[in-house]
Motif scaffolding. Structure first.
Motif: not given
Length: 158
Positions: A1-27
């Motif tokens: 079953m294909p995954e559902k596309e997630v629509l984001l604004t550019l700001g939303g994309l950057k926020k998720l990328e920053e959270e991911l980086e923080y979790l991987k590198s700090v937490k």
């Protein structure tokens, strides 16, 4: 079953990328250090510090996996390509509550970016759905649990 596309604004994309980086590198490092310290306390069967740290580690790893999946299926909406005269994802919409006279400004965003306290509402919410595709001057009626809202669109911006 294909995954559902997630629509984001550019700001939303950057926020998720920053959270991911923080979790991987700090937490991850912080929790690994807590686990290491807790192991030093001895008997793991009755070690609440160890148990808490392992639970946090599981939560962080789950969140990392969820973010990575979301980012793999993300499609950024370029708000500059959207018409200025129609409400769309990424639009800032000022409306007037016809009944109270109150003016409100909402930003229409993807469901992962929604934050009602910041007036960022999901395009899938009742208000978001009712406003999408509408133009300045349009009167919309929105069914909500408390009854019916009547909004007139005053302005649309990006």
């Amino acid at each position: 079953m294909p995954e559902k596309e997630v629509l984001l604004t550019l700001g939303g994309l950057k926020k998720l990328e920053e959270e991911l980086e923080y979790l991987k590198s700090v937490k991850r490092r912080e929790v690994a250090e807590r686990i290491k310290e807790a192991i030093g306390f001895g008997d793991l069967s009755e070690n609440s510090e160890y148990e808490d740290a392992k639970n946090e580690q599981a939560f962080i790893e789950g969140r990392i996996l969820a973010l990575e999946k979301t980012l793999r299926h993300a499609r950024v909406i370029d708000t500059q390509e959207l018409p200025d005269n129609v409400v769309s994802l990424g639009s800032k919409v000022t409306v007037k509550d016809v009944d109270s006279g109150e003016e409100l400004t909402y930003e229409i965003v993807g469901s992962l970016e929604a934050d009602p306290g910041e007036m960022r509402i999901s395009a899938q919410s009742p208000v978001g759905k009712a406003l999408l595709g509408r133009e300045v001057g349009t009167l919309v009626e929105i069914q909500v649990p408390d009854g019916t809202l009547r909004y007139q669109i005053l302005s649309i911006s990006k």
